[in-house]
Write an enzyme that holds these catalytic residues in place. Structure first.
Site, PDB file in Angstrom:
ATOM      1  N   GLU A 175       0.846  -1.192   0.000  1.00  0.00           N
ATOM      2  CA  GLU A 175       0.000   0.000   0.000  1.00  0.00           C
ATOM      3  C   GLU A 175       0.886   1.248   0.000  1.00  0.00           C
ATOM      4  O   GLU A 175       2.019   1.225   0.496  1.00  0.00           O
ATOM      5  CB  GLU A 175      -0.920  -0.057   1.236  1.00  0.00           C
ATOM      6  CG  GLU A 175      -1.805   1.137   1.464  1.00  0.00           C
ATOM      7  CD  GLU A 175      -2.804   1.436   0.356  1.00  0.00           C
ATOM      8  OE1 GLU A 175      -2.378   1.577  -0.802  1.00  0.00           O
ATOM      9  OE2 GLU A 175      -4.007   1.583   0.663  1.00  0.00           O
ATOM     10  N   ASP A 176       0.362   2.325  -0.537  1.00  0.00           N
ATOM     11  CA  ASP A 176       1.149   3.561  -0.569  1.00  0.00           C
ATOM     12  C   ASP A 176       1.233   4.229   0.799  1.00  0.00           C
ATOM     13  O   ASP A 176       2.306   4.583   1.265  1.00  0.00           O
ATOM     14  CB  ASP A 176       0.587   4.552  -1.618  1.00  0.00           C
ATOM     15  CG  ASP A 176      -0.921   4.786  -1.487  1.00  0.00           C
ATOM     16  OD1 ASP A 176      -1.557   4.244  -0.563  1.00  0.00           O
ATOM     17  OD2 ASP A 176      -1.462   5.520  -2.336  1.00  0.00           O
ATOM     18  N   ASP A 206      -3.367   5.976   6.519  1.00  0.00           N
ATOM     19  CA  ASP A 206      -3.803   7.263   7.036  1.00  0.00           C
ATOM     20  C   ASP A 206      -4.771   6.975   8.190  1.00  0.00           C
ATOM     21  O   ASP A 206      -4.331   6.685   9.306  1.00  0.00           O
ATOM     22  CB  ASP A 206      -4.440   8.008   5.863  1.00  0.00           C
ATOM     23  CG  ASP A 206      -4.841   9.432   6.182  1.00  0.00           C
ATOM     24  OD1 ASP A 206      -4.163  10.076   6.970  1.00  0.00           O
ATOM     25  OD2 ASP A 206      -5.851   9.898   5.610  1.00  0.00           O
ATOM     26  N   PHE A 252      -0.726  16.479   3.786  1.00  0.00           N
ATOM     27  CA  PHE A 252      -1.148  15.788   2.568  1.00  0.00           C
ATOM     28  C   PHE A 252       0.010  15.724   1.588  1.00  0.00           C
ATOM     29  O   PHE A 252       0.602  16.740   1.235  1.00  0.00           O
ATOM     30  CB  PHE A 252      -2.358  16.479   1.930  1.00  0.00           C
ATOM     31  CG  PHE A 252      -3.005  15.610   0.900  1.00  0.00           C
ATOM     32  CD1 PHE A 252      -3.893  14.609   1.277  1.00  0.00           C
ATOM     33  CD2 PHE A 252      -2.693  15.757  -0.442  1.00  0.00           C
ATOM     34  CE1 PHE A 252      -4.470  13.769   0.330  1.00  0.00           C
ATOM     35  CE2 PHE A 252      -3.268  14.928  -1.403  1.00  0.00           C
ATOM     36  CZ  PHE A 252      -4.157  13.937  -1.014  1.00  0.00           C
ATOM     37  N   ARG A 296       1.057  11.932  -9.599  1.00  0.00           N
ATOM     38  CA  ARG A 296       1.527  10.568  -9.314  1.00  0.00           C
ATOM     39  C   ARG A 296       2.936  10.333  -9.844  1.00  0.00           C
ATOM     40  O   ARG A 296       3.694   9.532  -9.288  1.00  0.00           O
ATOM     41  CB  ARG A 296       0.600   9.528  -9.955  1.00  0.00           C
ATOM     42  CG  ARG A 296      -0.771   9.431  -9.327  1.00  0.00           C
ATOM     43  CD  ARG A 296      -1.461   8.163  -9.814  1.00  0.00           C
ATOM     44  NE  ARG A 296      -2.894   8.179  -9.593  1.00  0.00           N
ATOM     45  CZ  ARG A 296      -3.497   7.848  -8.448  1.00  0.00           C
ATOM     46  NH1 ARG A 296      -2.779   7.473  -7.417  1.00  0.00           N
ATOM     47  NH2 ARG A 296      -4.807   7.884  -8.344  1.00  0.00           N
TER      48      ARG A 296
HETATM   49  P1  IMP Z   1      -7.049   5.399   4.920  1.00  0.00           P
HETATM   50  O1  IMP Z   1      -8.163   4.458   4.626  1.00  0.00           O
HETATM   51  O2  IMP Z   1      -7.531   6.673   5.552  1.00  0.00           O
HETATM   52  O3  IMP Z   1      -5.905   4.782   5.688  1.00  0.00           O
HETATM   53  O4  IMP Z   1      -6.554   5.936   3.550  1.00  0.00           O
HETATM   54  C1  IMP Z   1      -5.692   5.343   2.761  1.00  0.00           C
HETATM   55  C2  IMP Z   1      -5.781   5.908   1.366  1.00  0.00           C
HETATM   56  O5  IMP Z   1      -6.073   7.313   1.345  1.00  0.00           O
HETATM   57  C3  IMP Z   1      -4.443   5.763   0.727  1.00  0.00           C
HETATM   58  O6  IMP Z   1      -4.342   4.522   0.077  1.00  0.00           O
HETATM   59  C4  IMP Z   1      -4.403   6.929  -0.226  1.00  0.00           C
HETATM   60  O7  IMP Z   1      -4.988   6.545  -1.445  1.00  0.00           O
HETATM   61  C5  IMP Z   1      -5.256   7.983   0.424  1.00  0.00           C
HETATM   62  N1  IMP Z   1      -4.412   8.969   1.145  1.00  0.00           N
HETATM   63  C6  IMP Z   1      -4.297   9.119   2.471  1.00  0.00           C
HETATM   64  N2  IMP Z   1      -3.443  10.114   2.787  1.00  0.00           N
HETATM   65  C7  IMP Z   1      -2.996  10.606   1.605  1.00  0.00           C
HETATM   66  C8  IMP Z   1      -2.065  11.655   1.249  1.00  0.00           C
HETATM   67  O8  IMP Z   1      -1.447  12.334   2.088  1.00  0.00           O
HETATM   68  N3  IMP Z   1      -1.870  11.846  -0.080  1.00  0.00           N
HETATM   69  C9  IMP Z   1      -2.505  11.112  -1.037  1.00  0.00           C
HETATM   70  N4  IMP Z   1      -3.372  10.122  -0.753  1.00  0.00           N
HETATM   71  C10 IMP Z   1      -3.622   9.869   0.558  1.00  0.00           C
HETATM   72 MG    MG Z   2      -4.427   4.032  -1.927  1.00  0.00          MG
END
Ligand code: IMP
Ligand code: MG
Length: 179
Positions: A98-99, A102, A151, A164
């Protein structure tokens, strides 16, 4: 190209050096058999292709699309699978790539879904982690970098599909209003 709203947080060389370290660590942790990498589209594609090449072992690859219902910079909490895997996970050693973690909502949900498919083992590798923002618990075995609550874009991460293809990971600052 210089964009005034971008500030480099992690330069490309640091990303690549850290991925080599993660590759060594993961290769040591899985000494035998094949490792099945699941790339979470689209943000993790750059990380996945570099990490796969840093693994000195056999790997197989698959891709999964997830949408977290939400526009802009925060997710709303609802998760949907938009592209499912091509193959079964039964008996596989699975590494979800995963990238960024959050709120943890995406991975918390995904692990429940994937666990039901009876992998032999399942772990997560995330390039970035924003621990301050966590709303659901997720155990991430391999983290590239912990970052503050800002962000970020680049190296796969987007804002409305843009940025990207940047080599570096950058903080996206709001643009000052024109005077
Ligand atoms: P989570 O479900 O809140 O943990 O979100 C995860 C997803 O939100 C990641 O896979 C990203 O696609 C997106 N995301 C969360 N933070 C960022 C950020 O700082 N930049 C870009 N995408 C983000
Ligand atoms: Mg993602």
């Amino acid at each position: 190209m210089t964009d005034p709203s971008l500030r480099v947080l992690i330069p490309s060389e640091k990303i690549q050096a850290r991925i080599r370290e993660l590759g060594d660590q993961i290769s040591r942790d899985y000494p035998e058999g094949s490792l099945h990498l699941i790339c979470i589209l689209k943000g993790a594609t750059f990380f996945m292709t570099d990490l796969a090449r840093a693994l000195k072992r056999d790997v197989s690859l698959d891709f999964m699309g997830i949408s977290t219902y939400g526009k802009g910079t925060t997710s709303s909490g609802e998760v949907k699978v938009t592209k499912d895997l091509d193959s079964s996970l039964e008996g596989e050693d699975v590494l979800v790539v995963e990238d960024i973690v959050d709120s943890g909502i995406t991975l918390n949900y995904l692990l429940h879904v994937l666990d039901q498919r009876k992998p032999r083992s399942i772990r997560i590798a995330a390039l970035l982690d924003k621990p301050e923002r966590r709303r659901r618990p997720v155990h991430v075995s391999y983290v590239g970098f912990q970052i503050p609550d800002e962000f970020v874009v680049g190296y796969g991460l987007d804002f409305d599909e843009k940025y990207r293809n940047l080599d570096d990971i950058c903080v996206l600052d709001p643009q000052p209003a024109a005077a």
